[in-house]
Each structure stands twice: as C-alpha cells, then as structure tokens.
Design an enzyme around this catalytic site. Structure first.
Site, PDB file in Angstrom:
ATOM      1  CE1 TYR A 141      38.358  39.790  37.922  1.00 21.51           C
ATOM      2  CE2 TYR A 141      38.261  37.941  39.353  1.00 21.51           C
ATOM      3  CZ  TYR A 141      39.203  38.943  38.820  1.00 21.51           C
ATOM      4  OH  TYR A 141      40.284  39.028  38.882  1.00 21.51           O
ATOM      5  CE  LYS A 169      39.237  42.117  40.758  1.00 22.78           C
ATOM      6  NZ  LYS A 169      39.851  41.039  41.636  1.00 22.78           N
TER       7      LYS A 169
END
Length: 303
Positions: A141, A169
């Site tokens: 992320y 992400k």
C-alpha cells in the site's frame, strides 16, 4: 499465481467498520457483509484506512474478520478477504503476522511505515522481511501523503520479484509514476488504484482494478465502469463514471470514512454513523449536502 493473485482485480471494497456506543456493531457488520456480497464486488479489505483499523483492538479485529467470513460462508460466497495492517516497526508487524496467521483471510494489505520516513533500502528490507515471514500473500500500500514516504518504482519492481508480494494498492505520488509502473511491472503483479477520484483514469491507464471507498454507494455503477473498460467500451465506461464521479469528491469533503458512514446510516445499512476519535462525525453543513444527494439519487432511481 497464488489464489489471491487470481482474484486481485476488479472492484474491491475497503469495508467500513460499524460502531455503536463505542463497540463493534456486529449486527450492522453482518448486514453490510450480506448486502455487498450480493453486489458485483470482487474482494473485501478489512481493518484498513476506511475500516478505521488503527482504532481497532486485536480482539475486535479478529472478531471483525470472523463475522465477515461467517456471513460469506452462510451465503456460500467465496469473496476473498485481505486484512489491512500498518505500523512503523518491522518486528512488531512480524508479531502481528504471527498472531493472524491462522485467521480465515486470503492475504494482507500492508502500508508503508509511517512517520519514520525510511530510505528506499529500508523500505525494501522492511517489506522483504514481512513477505518472508507472512503465512499469506502481501499486497503493498503506497500512500505517501499519509506515510510521508513514497515507494519508488525501482523499489516496487524489486519487491514485485518476491514470490509472496503479489500486488499494490496505488495511492502514489503521480500519475506518471503509476503509468510507468504499469508499463514495467511483471505480468503477474497486480496494481489497483486506491484513489477514488482517479478510478476511471487509472483503469484507462491499465490498472487491474480499484479499492474504492465510494463504491459503498452505487456499487453496480463502479463495477460497470471496470467491466465496460475491460470490454473496450470506453465511451460507455465514461458515461457510467460520470454518474458517480461527484460522489468520489463529496465523500471526501470531510475526513473519510465519516461521510460514507453517514450515508450508510441514512440509507439503513448501518445503525449508527459513529466513528472513533480522533475522527468525528460529519458536520451539519455536510450532513445537509449528503441528505440532498441521497434524496436526489433516490428520486432518479424511482425509490
């Protein structure tokens, strides 16, 4: 590819965590899970930013996962679950990986270390240590505006070589960086945008999907944007996107997930709009705007 890798595409929902009177609202959580498991959702993220994971105690996080998995099993749904984890201490994160190794999840979403601002060599060593240790595959992320450190593409491409790191992400520093990563990544390394307002743009650039808070609302429309682009129907996808683009701005007028929780409460999916400090519920001015938008969309839908 791992089992999760095969599913890390399309529309993923970073599920909000409902609270009531300071506690996990299990009844609302079951209702949310049943509702969204019947929608065109490809996966759930639990306990990450939108799920207020940093406010959840370990026992609450475990109960959150257990309830969602139980509801999915009851509905014979095979939607995968990723558990959101974050922290600035590699050793403590390894302990959390150990503590969650036998939970009924399919993988982890792990954010960059916050506050300490490690070097790229530090980021590489940190994520490799976690990937070596984890019982489940990892999606990274990258969200530098929260963590104060950007994972460069050079580092990401090195990490993509690890067999237990399967995707990203992407809430990165620039569109140019994202496009370059999409161009240079290994074929089996998945990239999903995490920027709601850039969902259409990122999918048009070649992202595999999105992890989209705004898809708690108008879920089918967000899914249709991805489906139409995958079929090569750019104009149809753009038309669907224009139906929801304003929501991706409205729901971040105040710190997320408070606006989304207010909407879900007003439409009956959760029993309270409660968030945990330091988050606060939406102010009166935004509440009026949200109510007007809810009413407008209900009229359009003929409700």
């Amino acid at each position: 590819m791992t089992g999760l890798q095969e599913h890390l595409h399309g529309l993923w929902l970073p599920l909000v965590t409902p609270f009531r009177d300071g506690a996990l609202d299990e009844r609302s959580l079951r209702r949310l899970t049943r509702h969204y498991s019947g929608q065109a959702v490809d996966g759930f993220i639990l306990g990450a930013t939108s799920g207020e994971g940093m406010t959840l105690r370990g026992v609450e996080l475990e109960r959150l996962v257990a309830i969602v998995r139980d509801e999915l099993a009851t509905g014979h749904s095979k939607i995968p679950i990723c558990l959101g984890l974050s922290g600035a201490d590699t050793s403590r994160l390894k302990e959390r990986l150990d503590a969650t190794a036998d939970w009924p999840i399919d993988g982890y979403l792990i954010a960059s270390p916050y506050y300490v601002r490690p070097s790229q060599r530090g980021l590489l060593a940190h994520f490799e240590a976690l990937a070596d240790h984890a019982a489940w595959p990892l999606a990274l992320y990258n969200i530098p505006y929260r963590t104060s450190v950007n994972i460069t593409n050079q580092t990401l491409l090195r990490l993509a070589e690890h067999s237990n790191i399967i995707g990203l992400k992407d809430c990165g520093a620039s569109r140019e960086q994202s496009i370059a990563l999409l161009r240079d990544r290994p074929a089996d390394f998945r990239v999903l945008t995490g920027e709601d307002a850039n969902y259409f743009e990122a999918l048009s650039d070649g992202a595999d999907g999105g992890i989209v808070l705004s898809a708690h609302l108008e879920t089918a429309t967000f899914a249709a944007v991805h489906a139409e682009l995958k079929r090569g129907n750019h104009d149809a996808a753009l038309a669907r996107w224009q139906e929801v683009a304003d929501l991706t701005r409205l729901l971040f007028t105040e710190p997320s997930p408070a606006p989304a929780k207010y909407w879900l409460w007003r439409t009956g999916l959760i029993d309270s709009p409660e968030v945990r400090l330091p988050m606060v519920e939406v102010g009166s001015e935004l509440a009026v705007q949200l109510d007007r938008e809810i009413e407008r969309r209900m009229q359009v839908a003929g409700c």
